[in-house]
Design an enzyme around this catalytic site. Structure first.
Site, PDB file in Angstrom:
ATOM      1  N   SER A 309       0.840  -1.199   0.000  1.00 42.05           N
ATOM      2  CA  SER A 309       0.000   0.000   0.000  1.00 42.05           C
ATOM      3  C   SER A 309       0.873   1.246   0.000  1.00 42.05           C
ATOM      4  CB  SER A 309      -0.882   0.017   1.245  1.00 42.05           C
ATOM      5  OG  SER A 309      -0.081   0.329   2.374  1.00 42.05           O
ATOM      6  N   LYS A 310       0.238   2.394  -0.225  1.00 41.32           N
ATOM      7  CA  LYS A 310       1.025   3.626  -0.221  1.00 41.32           C
ATOM      8  C   LYS A 310       1.584   3.909   1.167  1.00 41.32           C
ATOM      9  CE  LYS A 310      -2.825   6.914   0.078  1.00 41.32           C
ATOM     10  NZ  LYS A 310      -3.429   8.079  -0.527  1.00 41.32           N
ATOM     11  N   ARG A 311       0.881   3.422   2.182  1.00 44.79           N
ATOM     12  CA  ARG A 311       1.375   3.602   3.564  1.00 44.79           C
ATOM     13  C   ARG A 311       2.694   2.850   3.758  1.00 44.79           C
ATOM     14  NH1 ARG A 311      -1.362   7.789   4.954  1.00 44.79           N
ATOM     15  NH2 ARG A 311      -3.469   7.595   4.182  1.00 44.79           N
ATOM     16  N   ASP A 314       5.493   4.888   2.607  1.00 43.45           N
ATOM     17  CA  ASP A 314       5.751   5.956   3.562  1.00 43.45           C
ATOM     18  C   ASP A 314       6.506   5.413   4.773  1.00 43.45           C
ATOM     19  OD1 ASP A 314       5.354   8.618   3.809  1.00 43.45           O
ATOM     20  OD2 ASP A 314       3.678   8.398   5.206  1.00 43.45           O
TER      21      ASP A 314
END
Ligand code: GLU
Length: 552
Positions: A309-311, A314
């Site tokens: 995921s984009k998380r 990050d």
């Protein structure tokens, strides 16, 4: 009664006129106007030319998983000499994100993946943006209602929520399906008259697909193999919404059919929707030209489990988007901005879930086209491995011409307030490129060519600078100073070799002390190269300064 008949007439007109595609009739206002934009190509002869599409919804930036889906579609199409199409699926107005469509187009431009048809390119099956095809879909939804394969549903969101809560209190999950639909407010549970009255009164409605009861839906997936699903388990999905827009399912099937898509290659998350899609093809009578399906395995987190995921990007400090994306306060890293080369991204992504069956790892886009086949796509999820991505970038960076990398390096130097002529920068690039995976690492690996050490790495100092080293260095400097300027670096190296031999010294000890003095650390190119770039004056100055500064 008259109302009903009229409605049937208008329904019929609506249906015919829309399907012919040259006029549009709005059933509520009965206005007729030309709409030459929409070409339906209904009677096109169905040759099975390979035609695939990438069909993103502009709900945000393109995830690297989306890049892989597009890439596999591209590779498949090009290998077969077919067409690759970009279709924007923007029927869900609530999820529309400003700038997402431009981002998608720009990302593929950067990656060097070209579409044959689609948004921004055109083509004979256009328009390629679903919001511009809005008027096409209703007639298809109505066709299914007429055939008894879909129905009007008038349940309000509140009523459905109530049903959900009721089911929950009994520890069940509510589903709008063959078992529940008779107890809900729809054209199957109401009489024809009641239905028409509700429509006439302006009551908002959706059109739902009517799954048959207890029918085995079967299809072959090119990756997953044979897939089976009992129709009784499926909910009667909404095909047409009360806002006058089709849902993804209806628009997707209608467009794939009208655009003569031969293969649907998409993410695994769409596999559960596929039985509905197969049923829609059947319901429309399009089964003989139904595309073949291939559902790609998930991209997994670096840890190996769970969807990337984009998380995760990050959290672990790596990009999951091809280019940087800003939403409100947040800035999401992009491969482009992080210094990845598009060729490296393509190569890396190409091997995330597909393998060539050989040891070869480096593939240009053309080579991937040549080698690609769907049967070598893995059924299992592919783990995203940042180290591997960096390795690919390293490989591609080495292939870059020194001159073009020098341009980038000079810009970096300029920003640091350092003036340097092209020839010198190019020499340095040639010396340090091998140590870099990214252009931005040129500075980290070449800073000492521009800045003399201010201090010396503590650990190295302990190991490489002993009592008497300073005196030894002062002596060496005085010898090196006497050497002729012409080809000084080579002379200096030759001198040092002889000096070490004659004085029966330890080679590492002397050379490492010199390196520490000149670079400030244990890293760097060969001393010969460093001497050559720095020149006699600067090299000797740095050694003298170190000898002066370091008092043991
Ligand atoms: N619009 C869908 C998506 O964003 C397309 C799925 C498909 O390819 O059918 O993933």
């Amino acid at each position: 009664m008259r109302g009903v008949n009229l409605r049937i007439v208008f329904f019929f007109l609506d249906f015919m006129v829309l399907r012919l595609g040259f006029v549009r009739l709005k059933s509520s206002l009965f206005t007729i106007f030309a709409d030459s934009n929409i070409s339906i190509n209904r009677n096109r002869k169905m040759e099975r030319r390979v035609r695939v599409r990438f069909a993103p919804s502009p709900t945000g930036p393109l995830h690297i998983g989306g890049v892989r889906t597009a890439l596999y579609n591209y590779l498949f199409a090009k290998k077969q000499g077919g067409d690759f199409i970009l279709r924007i699926e923007d029927t869900d107005q609530t999820r529309f994100v400003e700038g997402a469509e431009d981002y998608i187009v720009e990302a593929f431009r950067w990656l060097g993946i070209k579409f044959d048809e689609g948004v921004g390119i055109g083509g004979e099956f256009g328009p390629y943006k679903q919001s511009e095809r809005k008027d096409i879909y209703k007639s298809y939804a109505l066709e299914l209602v007429e055939k008894g394969m879909a129905y009007y549903a008038f349940d309000t969101p509140e009523e459905l929520e109530e049903k959900r809560k009721e089911a929950e209190s009994e520890k069940k999950t509510f589903q709008y399906d063959c078992k529940t639909r008779q107890g809900l407010r729809n054209s199957l549970s109401l009489s024809e008259e009641e239905t028409q009255e509700l429509i006439a009164s302006g009551m908002p409605y959706v059109i739902r697909f009517r799954f048959p009861e207890d029918e085995m839906i079967e299809f072959d997936d090119l990756i997953r193999g044979h897939v089976k699903m009992n129709s009784s388990l499926l909910d009667d999905k909404v095909l047409y919404k009360s806002d006058g827009m089709p849902t993804y399912h209806l628009a997707n099937i209608v467009d794939d059919h009208l655009m003569e898509i031969s293969h649907v290659i998409r993410g695994e998350e769409w596999l559960p929707s596929c039985p509905l899609h197969v049923m829609l093809y059947r319901a429309f009578g399009w089964e003989s030209t139904m595309p073949q399906f291939a559902h790609l395995p998930l991209l997994l987190k670096p840890e190996g489990s769970g969807k990337l995921s984009k998380r995760d990007g990050d959290r672990l400090g790596f990009p999951v988007f091809p280019m940087e994306w800003k939403d409100n306060e947040d800035v999401w890293a992009g491969f482009r901005e992080d210094g990845f080369l598009p060729e490296a991204v393509i190569n890396f992504v190409g091997l995330l879930g597909w393998n060539p069956g050989t040891e070869q790892e480096i593939f240009s886009l053309e080579e991937l086209v040549e080698a690609f086949s769907i049967d070598r796509i893995s059924k299992h999820g592919a783990r995203f491995d940042l180290e591997k991505a960096k390795w690919f970038n390293h490989q591609y960076l080495q292939k870059l011409e020194n001159a073009s990398l020098t341009e980038v390096f000079l810009q970096d130097l300029k920003q640091r307030g350092i003036e340097c002529d092209f020839a010198k920068a190019e020499t340095i690039v040639g010396l340090i490129k091998e140590r870099c995976s990214f252009a931005k690492e040129l500075w980290d690996n070449g800073d000492y060519f521009f800045v003399a050490p201010e201090s010396y790495a503590e650990k190295a100092l302990k190991k490489r600078w002993k009592e008497g080293t300073s005196e030894r260095m002062i002596e060496i400097v005085s010898h090196l100073r006497e050497l002729e300027d012409d080809n000084w670096a080579q002379r200096a190296e030759d001198f040092l070799m002889d000096y070490i031999k004659e004085n029966e010294l330890n080679m590492g000890q002397i050379m490492n002390s010199i390196r520490l003095a000149v670079v400030g650390d244990t890293r760097g190119c060969s001393m010969l190269d460093i001497f050559a770039v720095l020149g006699k004056e600067e090299s000797l100055r740095r050694i003298s300064v170190a000898a002066d500064r370091i008092n043991l």
